[in-house]
Design a protein around this motif. Sequence first.
Motif, PDB file in Angstrom:
ATOM      1  N   ALA A   1       0.831  -1.206   0.000  1.00 35.39           N
ATOM      2  CA  ALA A   1       0.000   0.000   0.000  1.00 35.39           C
ATOM      3  C   ALA A   1       0.867   1.258   0.000  1.00 35.39           C
ATOM      4  CB  ALA A   1      -0.943  -0.013   1.199  1.00 35.39           C
ATOM      5  N   ASN A   2       1.922   1.271   0.810  1.00 35.54           N
ATOM      6  CA  ASN A   2       2.833   2.419   0.853  1.00 35.54           C
ATOM      7  C   ASN A   2       3.571   2.590  -0.472  1.00 35.54           C
ATOM      8  OD1 ASN A   2       2.101   2.821   3.515  1.00 35.54           O
ATOM      9  ND2 ASN A   2       3.959   1.929   4.364  1.00 35.54           N
ATOM     10  N   VAL A   3       4.095   1.494  -1.003  1.00 39.81           N
ATOM     11  CA  VAL A   3       4.846   1.562  -2.267  1.00 39.81           C
ATOM     12  C   VAL A   3       3.927   2.029  -3.393  1.00 39.81           C
ATOM     13  CG1 VAL A   3       6.051   0.155  -3.991  1.00 39.81           C
ATOM     14  CG2 VAL A   3       6.596  -0.114  -1.583  1.00 39.81           C
ATOM     15  N   HIS A   4       2.711   1.502  -3.436  1.00 35.76           N
ATOM     16  CA  HIS A   4       1.746   1.893  -4.470  1.00 35.76           C
ATOM     17  C   HIS A   4       1.387   3.371  -4.350  1.00 35.76           C
ATOM     18  CE1 HIS A   4      -1.609   1.813  -7.219  1.00 35.76           C
ATOM     19  NE2 HIS A   4      -2.430   2.190  -6.260  1.00 35.76           N
ATOM     20  N   LYS A   5       1.185   3.844  -3.132  1.00 32.85           N
ATOM     21  CA  LYS A   5       0.801   5.241  -2.912  1.00 32.85           C
ATOM     22  C   LYS A   5       1.878   6.202  -3.418  1.00 32.85           C
ATOM     23  CE  LYS A   5      -0.710   8.413   0.704  1.00 32.85           C
ATOM     24  NZ  LYS A   5      -1.076   8.549   2.112  1.00 32.85           N
TER      25      LYS A   5
ATOM     26  N   ALA B   1      15.692  -4.199  -4.404  1.00 34.77           N
ATOM     27  CA  ALA B   1      14.982  -3.066  -5.002  1.00 34.77           C
ATOM     28  C   ALA B   1      13.652  -2.829  -4.286  1.00 34.77           C
ATOM     29  CB  ALA B   1      14.760  -3.312  -6.490  1.00 34.77           C
ATOM     30  N   VAL B   2      12.913  -3.899  -4.022  1.00 36.11           N
ATOM     31  CA  VAL B   2      11.629  -3.770  -3.335  1.00 36.11           C
ATOM     32  C   VAL B   2      11.844  -3.245  -1.918  1.00 36.11           C
ATOM     33  CG1 VAL B   2       9.706  -5.080  -2.351  1.00 36.11           C
ATOM     34  CG2 VAL B   2      10.389  -5.454  -4.717  1.00 36.11           C
ATOM     35  N   ASN B   3      12.853  -3.737  -1.229  1.00 35.50           N
ATOM     36  CA  ASN B   3      13.122  -3.247   0.127  1.00 35.50           C
ATOM     37  C   ASN B   3      13.476  -1.762   0.113  1.00 35.50           C
ATOM     38  OD1 ASN B   3      12.598  -5.729   1.299  1.00 35.50           O
ATOM     39  ND2 ASN B   3      14.735  -6.376   1.240  1.00 35.50           N
ATOM     40  N   SER B   4      14.231  -1.328  -0.894  1.00 38.68           N
ATOM     41  CA  SER B   4      14.563   0.091  -1.024  1.00 38.68           C
ATOM     42  C   SER B   4      13.319   0.917  -1.313  1.00 38.68           C
ATOM     43  CB  SER B   4      15.588   0.299  -2.134  1.00 38.68           C
ATOM     44  OG  SER B   4      16.808  -0.294  -1.791  1.00 38.68           O
ATOM     45  N   LEU B   5      12.473   0.430  -2.214  1.00 39.30           N
ATOM     46  CA  LEU B   5      11.235   1.139  -2.518  1.00 39.30           C
ATOM     47  C   LEU B   5      10.340   1.235  -1.284  1.00 39.30           C
ATOM     48  CD1 LEU B   5      10.353  -0.405  -5.997  1.00 39.30           C
ATOM     49  CD2 LEU B   5      11.087   1.937  -5.549  1.00 39.30           C
ATOM     50  N   ALA B   6      10.243   0.153  -0.546  1.00 39.88           N
ATOM     51  CA  ALA B   6       9.400   0.145   0.649  1.00 39.88           C
ATOM     52  C   ALA B   6       9.941   1.112   1.702  1.00 39.88           C
ATOM     53  CB  ALA B   6       9.311  -1.269   1.221  1.00 39.88           C
TER      54      ALA B   6
ATOM     55  N   GLU C   1      11.875   3.816   1.158  1.00 42.12           N
ATOM     56  CA  GLU C   1      11.667   5.186   0.681  1.00 42.12           C
ATOM     57  C   GLU C   1      10.194   5.567   0.748  1.00 42.12           C
ATOM     58  OE1 GLU C   1      12.220   9.010  -0.680  1.00 42.12           O
ATOM     59  OE2 GLU C   1      13.730   7.601   0.056  1.00 42.12           O
ATOM     60  N   ALA C   2       9.293   4.648   0.411  1.00 38.42           N
ATOM     61  CA  ALA C   2       7.867   4.950   0.463  1.00 38.42           C
ATOM     62  C   ALA C   2       7.430   5.275   1.891  1.00 38.42           C
ATOM     63  CB  ALA C   2       7.063   3.767  -0.083  1.00 38.42           C
ATOM     64  N   GLU C   3       7.887   4.487   2.852  1.00 42.03           N
ATOM     65  CA  GLU C   3       7.536   4.752   4.249  1.00 42.03           C
ATOM     66  C   GLU C   3       8.098   6.100   4.704  1.00 42.03           C
ATOM     67  OE1 GLU C   3       8.180   2.767   8.636  1.00 42.03           O
ATOM     68  OE2 GLU C   3       8.163   1.449   6.894  1.00 42.03           O
ATOM     69  N   ALA C   4       9.334   6.399   4.285  1.00 46.48           N
ATOM     70  CA  ALA C   4       9.940   7.684   4.642  1.00 46.48           C
ATOM     71  C   ALA C   4       9.191   8.839   3.981  1.00 46.48           C
ATOM     72  CB  ALA C   4      11.410   7.701   4.244  1.00 46.48           C
ATOM     73  N   ARG C   5       8.751   8.661   2.739  1.00 49.56           N
ATOM     74  CA  ARG C   5       8.002   9.710   2.028  1.00 49.56           C
ATOM     75  C   ARG C   5       6.636   9.941   2.651  1.00 49.56           C
ATOM     76  NH1 ARG C   5      10.446  13.377  -1.335  1.00 49.56           N
ATOM     77  NH2 ARG C   5      12.277  12.310  -2.075  1.00 49.56           N
ATOM     78  N   ILE C   6       6.042   8.899   3.180  1.00 51.11           N
ATOM     79  CA  ILE C   6       4.747   9.068   3.842  1.00 51.11           C
ATOM     80  C   ILE C   6       4.928   9.877   5.128  1.00 51.11           C
ATOM     81  CG2 ILE C   6       2.942   7.801   5.094  1.00 51.11           C
ATOM     82  CD1 ILE C   6       3.138   5.709   2.792  1.00 51.11           C
TER      83      ILE C   6
ATOM     84  N   CYS D   1      13.630   9.858   2.900  1.00 50.64           N
ATOM     85  CA  CYS D   1      14.728   9.307   3.692  1.00 50.64           C
ATOM     86  C   CYS D   1      15.920  10.266   3.746  1.00 50.64           C
ATOM     87  CB  CYS D   1      15.143   7.926   3.187  1.00 50.64           C
ATOM     88  SG  CYS D   1      15.881   7.903   1.572  1.00 50.64           S
ATOM     89  N   VAL D   2      16.031  11.184   2.790  1.00 52.98           N
ATOM     90  CA  VAL D   2      17.113  12.172   2.829  1.00 52.98           C
ATOM     91  C   VAL D   2      16.952  13.070   4.061  1.00 52.98           C
ATOM     92  CG1 VAL D   2      18.130  14.142   1.614  1.00 52.98           C
ATOM     93  CG2 VAL D   2      17.465  12.113   0.349  1.00 52.98           C
ATOM     94  N   GLY D   3      15.719  13.376   4.422  1.00 54.07           N
ATOM     95  CA  GLY D   3      15.472  14.162   5.635  1.00 54.07           C
ATOM     96  C   GLY D   3      15.930  13.420   6.875  1.00 54.07           C
ATOM     97  N   ALA D   4      15.640  12.123   6.937  1.00 51.23           N
ATOM     98  CA  ALA D   4      16.072  11.321   8.089  1.00 51.23           C
ATOM     99  C   ALA D   4      17.587  11.247   8.151  1.00 51.23           C
ATOM    100  CB  ALA D   4      15.470   9.915   8.006  1.00 51.23           C
ATOM    101  N   ILE D   5      18.222  11.073   7.006  1.00 49.63           N
ATOM    102  CA  ILE D   5      19.688  11.030   6.957  1.00 49.63           C
ATOM    103  C   ILE D   5      20.270  12.358   7.406  1.00 49.63           C
ATOM    104  CG2 ILE D   5      21.667  10.884   5.390  1.00 49.63           C
ATOM    105  CD1 ILE D   5      19.966   8.809   3.782  1.00 49.63           C
TER     106      ILE D   5
END
Length: 172
Positions: free
Chosen positions: A41-45, A67-72, A74-79, A86-90
């Motif tokens: 759901a997060n990756v799709h959003k 790749a899927v783990n990276s997308l997941a 980044e998607a969670e971080a973007r939400i 994730c750049v903000g968290a870094i």
Amino acid sequence: MASTSSYSSSPCAACKFLRRKCMPDCIFAPYFPPEEPQKFANVHKIFGASNVSKLLNEVPPHQREDAVNSLAYEAEARIKDPVYGCVGAISVLQRQVMRLQKELDATNADLFRYTCNEMPTTQPAGAGIRRINEAAAGASSYPQSSVYYYNPSPWNNDLCGDGYQRGGDNNM
């Protein structure tokens, strides 16, 4: 691979979310198991199912899980942070490391000043290593069991804390 779900009995999280039949050759099934619906759901959003499908088809099979783990991730971080992800968290963690490094440098400088003030004047100048007593101030000897060594940070050659750089390799 991630999951070995039975495609005929339970559709993967992606197919369930998209309300379609999960085929045996489903590109999403190995990476989005039915037990983790929020992951898809997060990756799709954030990225969209079509884009994720295209990406997975372009990535070699042995790299798809990463790749899927990276997308997941980044998607969670973007939400959580739609602008920076994730750049903000870094960035937050880098600022925290810099703040803690400054605090460590200040503490080491205080320790060095304390060591310089407590050292007997008859002590020969060492090779940059100073001993201090762990016990309370005023002790007259330095027992070998409670010895600390001052190792200045390689990022800060201001050993005395007065703004002047002394000794060390300034090419770092």
